[in-house]
Motif scaffolding. Structure first.
Motif, mmCIF file in Angstrom:
data_model
loop_
_atom_site.group_PDB
_atom_site.id
_atom_site.type_symbol
_atom_site.label_atom_id
_atom_site.label_comp_id
_atom_site.label_asym_id
_atom_site.label_seq_id
_atom_site.Cartn_x
_atom_site.Cartn_y
_atom_site.Cartn_z
ATOM 1 N N ASN A 157 8.264 -16.525 19.213
ATOM 2 C CA ASN A 157 9.236 -16.885 18.264
ATOM 3 C C ASN A 157 8.841 -16.017 17.077
ATOM 4 O O ASN A 157 9.653 -15.785 16.351
ATOM 5 C CB ASN A 157 8.803 -18.606 17.717
ATOM 6 C CG ASN A 157 9.935 -19.008 16.703
ATOM 7 O OD1 ASN A 157 11.267 -18.745 17.086
ATOM 8 N ND2 ASN A 157 9.631 -19.392 15.569
ATOM 9 N N ALA B 67 10.589 -12.926 17.377
ATOM 10 C CA ALA B 67 12.188 -12.995 17.063
ATOM 11 C C ALA B 67 12.529 -12.991 15.670
ATOM 12 O O ALA B 67 13.691 -12.337 15.281
ATOM 13 C CB ALA B 67 12.493 -14.414 17.982
ATOM 14 N N GLY C 185 14.398 -9.863 14.132
ATOM 15 C CA GLY C 185 15.671 -10.328 13.389
ATOM 16 C C GLY C 185 16.079 -10.108 12.221
ATOM 17 O O GLY C 185 17.086 -9.909 11.671
ATOM 18 N N ILE D 116 19.910 -15.587 15.473
ATOM 19 C CA ILE D 116 18.427 -15.673 16.142
ATOM 20 C C ILE D 116 17.499 -15.785 15.078
ATOM 21 O O ILE D 116 16.419 -16.890 15.368
ATOM 22 C CB ILE D 116 18.109 -14.353 16.770
ATOM 23 C CG1 ILE D 116 18.930 -14.193 17.904
ATOM 24 C CG2 ILE D 116 16.648 -14.418 17.236
ATOM 25 C CD1 ILE D 116 19.055 -12.800 18.696
ATOM 26 N N THR D 117 17.701 -15.282 13.910
ATOM 27 C CA THR D 117 16.589 -15.404 12.835
ATOM 28 C C THR D 117 16.545 -16.887 12.276
ATOM 29 O O THR D 117 15.589 -17.555 12.037
ATOM 30 C CB THR D 117 16.764 -14.561 11.707
ATOM 31 O OG1 THR D 117 16.781 -13.199 12.383
ATOM 32 C CG2 THR D 117 15.730 -14.482 10.558
ATOM 33 N N SER E 270 15.177 -19.082 14.780
ATOM 34 C CA SER E 270 13.591 -18.920 14.931
ATOM 35 C C SER E 270 13.023 -19.651 13.570
ATOM 36 O O SER E 270 11.893 -20.363 13.703
ATOM 37 C CB SER E 270 13.355 -17.485 14.801
ATOM 38 O OG SER E 270 12.179 -17.340 14.809
#
Length: 225
Positions: free
Chosen positions: A75, A78, A82, A119-120, A123
């Motif tokens: 994580n 990511a 990101g 995604i950010t 996350s």
């Protein structure tokens, strides 16, 4: 002068000044800290190049983690990747950096940027879930952790509210259609810049030096990290 003019004028200049001066002050104070004397001779030579290699090597995913720890391990990658893509790959952001520094580079496609932003955000939500659900993380968490999480999330959320036309067209024109959403987005960025030198966001500058210091500590004792 309306709200947007104030935000991207005097307030932006003030937040950049706090960011630059505060970061320089933190780094200078840390540099001036007295160095502890090491008793005894080193078991083996361990210079700065070895410490740097050890520090950079720790960015790789460690081996031997149980499958249940895969999400916890991946994580942070990511999130950081990101966020870097969003900050340095989005056309309006590149145009903003060009206005401040004169530097520019090709932008990534909008689809890549939207995926990276999603995604950010996910996350960051997962990271907060881990911090609240894990008894150890919850016990060691302080106000700095939650405030840092908030000032990192706000620019992402307010930035999504500004998305409208293709990014290349937005970056090319001077006229701003969505003035209030853009002002809020810039204001959230300025809040993060002001907080940066005083909270845990400083690890962006201190992560590698800190790992080099730890690698040197173990390396002088013959331990390879």
């Amino acid at each position: 002068m309306d709200f947007l003019d104030w935000v991207r004028g005097p307030l932006l200049a003030a937040s950049l000044a706090v960011f630059l001066l505060g970061t320089a002050w933190r780094l200078w104070v840390l540099y001036r800290l007295p160095r502890a004397r090491v008793a005894g001779a080193a078991r083996q030579p361990f210079g700065r190049s070895a410490a740097l290699r050890a520090a950079l090597g720790r960015f790789a995913v460690p081996r031997g983690f149980a499958p249940s720890a895969t999400l916890v391990t991946l994580n942070p990658y990511a999130f950081h990747i990101g966020l870097a893509v969003v900050v340095f790959g989005y056309a309006p952001h590149i145009a903003f950096i060009r206005r401040l520094t004169g530097l520019s580079w090709p932008a990534l496609p909008d689809g890549v940027m939207y995926a990276a932003a999603g995604i950010t955000i996910v996350s960051l939500m997962v990271a907060l879930m881990f911090r609240l659900a894990d008894p150890v993380l919850r016990r060691i968490s302080r106000a700095d952790d939650f405030f840092t999480w908030t000032v990192t999330m706000l620019p992402l959320l307010t930035g999504m509210a500004v998305i409208s036309d293709p990014s290349a067209a937005v970056a090319a024109r001077d006229h701003v259609v969505y003035r209030t959403p853009l002002a809020l987005h810039l204001l959230s960025l300025e809040l993060m810049l002001v907080w940066f030198p005083f909270g845990k966001l400083m690890h962006a500058f201190l992560a590698i030096p800190g790992r080099m210091q730890l690698a040197t500590f173990f390396g002088r004792r013959g331990v390879r990290t």
